[in-house]
Design an enzyme around this catalytic site. Structure first.
Site, PDB file in Angstrom:
ATOM      1  CE1 TYR A 141      21.908  58.121  27.083  1.00  0.00           C
ATOM      2  CE2 TYR A 141      21.300  56.990  25.068  1.00  0.00           C
ATOM      3  CZ  TYR A 141      21.184  57.153  26.431  1.00  0.00           C
ATOM      4  OH  TYR A 141      20.336  56.346  27.124  1.00  0.00           O
ATOM      5  CE  LYS A 189      26.476  60.569  42.626  1.00  0.00           C
ATOM      6  NZ  LYS A 189      25.758  59.897  43.724  1.00  0.00           N
ATOM      7  CG  ASP A 221      22.518  59.044  44.835  1.00  0.00           C
ATOM      8  OD1 ASP A 221      22.090  60.213  44.728  1.00  0.00           O
ATOM      9  OD2 ASP A 221      23.502  58.749  45.559  1.00  0.00           O
ATOM     10  CG  ASP A 245      17.704  55.433  29.047  1.00  0.00           C
ATOM     11  OD1 ASP A 245      16.600  55.174  28.523  1.00  0.00           O
ATOM     12  OD2 ASP A 245      18.637  54.614  29.124  1.00  0.00           O
ATOM     13  CG  ASP A 249      13.091  51.917  30.986  1.00  0.00           C
ATOM     14  OD1 ASP A 249      12.761  52.710  30.072  1.00  0.00           O
ATOM     15  OD2 ASP A 249      13.384  50.719  30.797  1.00  0.00           O
TER      16      ASP A 249
HETATM   17  C1  IPM Z   1      15.091  55.040  25.074  1.00  0.00           C
HETATM   18  C2  IPM Z   1      16.076  53.953  24.694  1.00  0.00           C
HETATM   19  C3  IPM Z   1      17.211  54.533  23.879  1.00  0.00           C
HETATM   20  C4  IPM Z   1      17.952  55.527  24.767  1.00  0.00           C
HETATM   21  C5  IPM Z   1      18.209  53.526  23.292  1.00  0.00           C
HETATM   22  C6  IPM Z   1      17.542  52.405  22.559  1.00  0.00           C
HETATM   23  C7  IPM Z   1      19.188  54.219  22.383  1.00  0.00           C
HETATM   24  O1  IPM Z   1      16.507  53.291  25.832  1.00  0.00           O
HETATM   25  O2  IPM Z   1      14.558  55.718  24.161  1.00  0.00           O
HETATM   26  O3  IPM Z   1      14.811  55.237  26.252  1.00  0.00           O
HETATM   27  O4  IPM Z   1      18.789  55.118  25.594  1.00  0.00           O
HETATM   28  O5  IPM Z   1      17.689  56.720  24.616  1.00  0.00           O
HETATM   29 MN    MN Z   2      15.401  53.821  27.618  1.00  0.00          MN
END
Ligand code: IPM
Ligand code: MN
Ligand code: NAD
Length: 365
Positions: A141, A189, A221, A245, A249
């Site tokens: 990032y 990794k 993975d 990240d 999710d």
């Molecule tokens: C999160 C989001 C952000 C990230 C994006 C929108 C920059 O996906 O907070 O998880 O990747 O950190």
């Molecule tokens: Mn995210």
């Protein structure tokens, strides 16, 4: 307790869910005699349109002068053709960097009532309680060089970490594990990447300071499938920015919806609080968004910025109670809706507030 909270609601469902989170905080303040003040500033797409930049200076100044920042979400399809540094998401990355929090805590716990909502079998997810610690200021990032060279048809990003950056986030993860089930899983990794080899070596060094915590390592993975097959086996999980990240999710599968996941970023000048989900353009403006991730994020403000553990736990218990009573937003009511009442974003917020109020008066009487 006095808390100066800056609300940067952002785009899409951001304003819808943060409204409900703020209303819960106001209820807590009113009942408990706390002095919480709320200021609102623009970030993301709405700021690009109105101020010409995704992070206006007065937003950043107000953030730095506050005790906590509550962010909704940023992003929208109309900005998809912009370069990364011009997009709404750039505003989020800039505010993260400026506030300096490097440890993004993303708790993932399964609510019993929602186990049927997970595509995983209830007996797999029930009782899951994972604390993901995502490193938030390093890796791909922020690493340089980064470029899309259109003439050459070539592009690159840089995954970079220093020993100090890994050690400081590892220490936070070990400390959290000490207060929990004393198990830490570090995800990397290291079979392919030098940066992961540094990550692993540093985590092992830091482990010497925490002999009571059991440390294990997983490749990212493999970890992606372990958290689906046996999520209960994990306690604290620490990993670098992009892996964190993606894995968090994915952990929305365990809770039954991405809309259930909160987060708190600590370790910097001002803590930053944001639900894990994005601006959800597909459902924005329709009252369909689940505000519980944002409300659980408000609980993290109480815990990590207010030192109000009892109040934080009370908000979490209120969310549990509302779910026990069969109330659901549409994302939590797929399939069999027998015995469930489907609510809008505002109605769900109101239910939680009502329950918070009841629980507070039960405590004080
Ligand atoms: C999160 C989001 C952000 C990230 C994006 C929108 C920059 O996906 O907070 O998880 O990747 O950190
Ligand atoms: Mn995210
Ligand atoms: P998203 O998280 O916005 O949505 C993914 C899916 O989950 C969608 O189907 C959405 O409807 C659903 N969803 C998300 N939150 C929900 C909620 N609270 N209630 C009910 N359903 C919910 O991810 P995306 O669609 O990939 O991204 C949309 C935009 O959001 C992009 O611009 C992205 O960059 C941005 N984003 C921002 C943040 C942030 O600001 N913290 C985080 C992630 C994505």
């Amino acid at each position: 307790m006095k808390l100066k909270i800056l609300v940067t609601a952002g785009d899409g469902i951001g304003p819808e869910v943060t409204n409900e989170a703020v209303a819960v905080l106001k209820e807590i303040a009113a009942q408990g005699g706390h002095d919480f003040s709320f200021d609102e500033k623009r970030i993301g797409g709405v700021a690009i349109v109105q101020d010409g930049t995704p992070l206006p200076k007065d937003t950043l100044d107000a953030a730095l002068a506050s005790d906590a920042v509550l962010l909704g979400a940023v992003g929208g399809n109309e900005f998809n053709s912009l370069a990364p540094d011009k997009r709404p998401e750039a505003g989020l990355l800039q505010i993260r960097a400026a506030l300096g929090g490097f440890a993004n805590l993303r708790p993932c716990f399964s609510f019993k009532e929602l186990t049927v909502n997970s595509p995983l079998r209830p007996e797999i997810v029930e009782g899951t309680d994972i604390m993901f610690v995502r490193e938030l200021l390093g890796g791909l990032y922020f690493g340089k060089p980064r470029e899309w060279n259109k003439e050459k048809g070539e592009s690159w990003n840089t995954m970079r970490y220093t020993r100090e950056e890994v050690a400081r986030v590892a220490r936070i993860a070990f400390k959290l594990a000490q207060g929990r089930r004393k198990k830490l899983t570090s995800v990397d990794k290291a079979n392919v990447l030098e940066v992961s080899q540094l990550w692993r070596a540093t985590v092992i060094e830091v482990a010497a300071e925490f002999p009571d915590v059991t440390l294990e390592h997983q490749y990212v993975d493999a970890m992606a499938i372990h958290i689906m097959n046996r999520p209960r086996d994990f306690d604290v999980v620490v990993t670098e920015n992009l892996f964190g990240d993606i894995l968090t999710d994915e952990s929305g599968v365990i809770t039954g919806s991405l809309g259930m996941l909160p987060s708190a970023t600590i370790g910097g000048k001002v803590n930053l609080y944001e639900p894990v989900h994005g601006s959800a353009p597909d459902i924005a403006g329709k009252g369909l968004a689940n505000p519980l991730g944002a409300i659980l994020t408000a609980a993290l403000i109480l815990r990590h910025s207010g030192g109000l553990e009892a109040e934080a736990a009370l908000v979490e218990a209120s969310v549990r109670k509302v779910l026990e009573q069969g109330f659901r937003t549409p994302d939590l009511a797929r399939g069999n809706k027998d015995g469930l009442t489907v609510l809008s974003t505002k109605q769900m917020g109101a239910k939680v507030r009502e329950t918070v109020k009841e629980q507070l008066s039960a405590v004080s009487h």
